[in-house]
Design a protein around this motif. Structure first.
Motif: not given
Length: 72
Positions: A12, A15-23
């Motif tokens: 989790d 995936s959260i850090s990956k999401y914010f890197r994508g943003v």
């Protein structure tokens, strides 16, 4: 059982850090408007709102006049 929970929490967090890197990477792609463009677009919206309000007021007056003629 506890091992599965800790693995899930780690996934989790990844995936959260990956999401914010994508943003963050998507925000770098955004072409932001200049100050002059923002001012022009704002003025266009304000003028359009005023014109629409005036048009609506005129239409309302016409309808009210017609209703007074019909119903006295």
């Amino acid at each position: 059982m506890a091992a599965k929970d800790s693995v899930k929490k780690a996934e989790d967090k990844k995936s959260i850090s990956k999401y914010f890197r994508g943003v963050k990477s998507e925000f770098k792609k955004v072409v932001w408007p200049t100050k002059k463009q923002v001012l022009n677009y704002t003025l266009i919206v304000i003028v359009a709102c005023i014109l629409f309000a005036l048009l609506l007021a005129v239409f309302d007056k016409i309808v009210m006049f017609a209703l007074k003629l019909i119903y006295g």
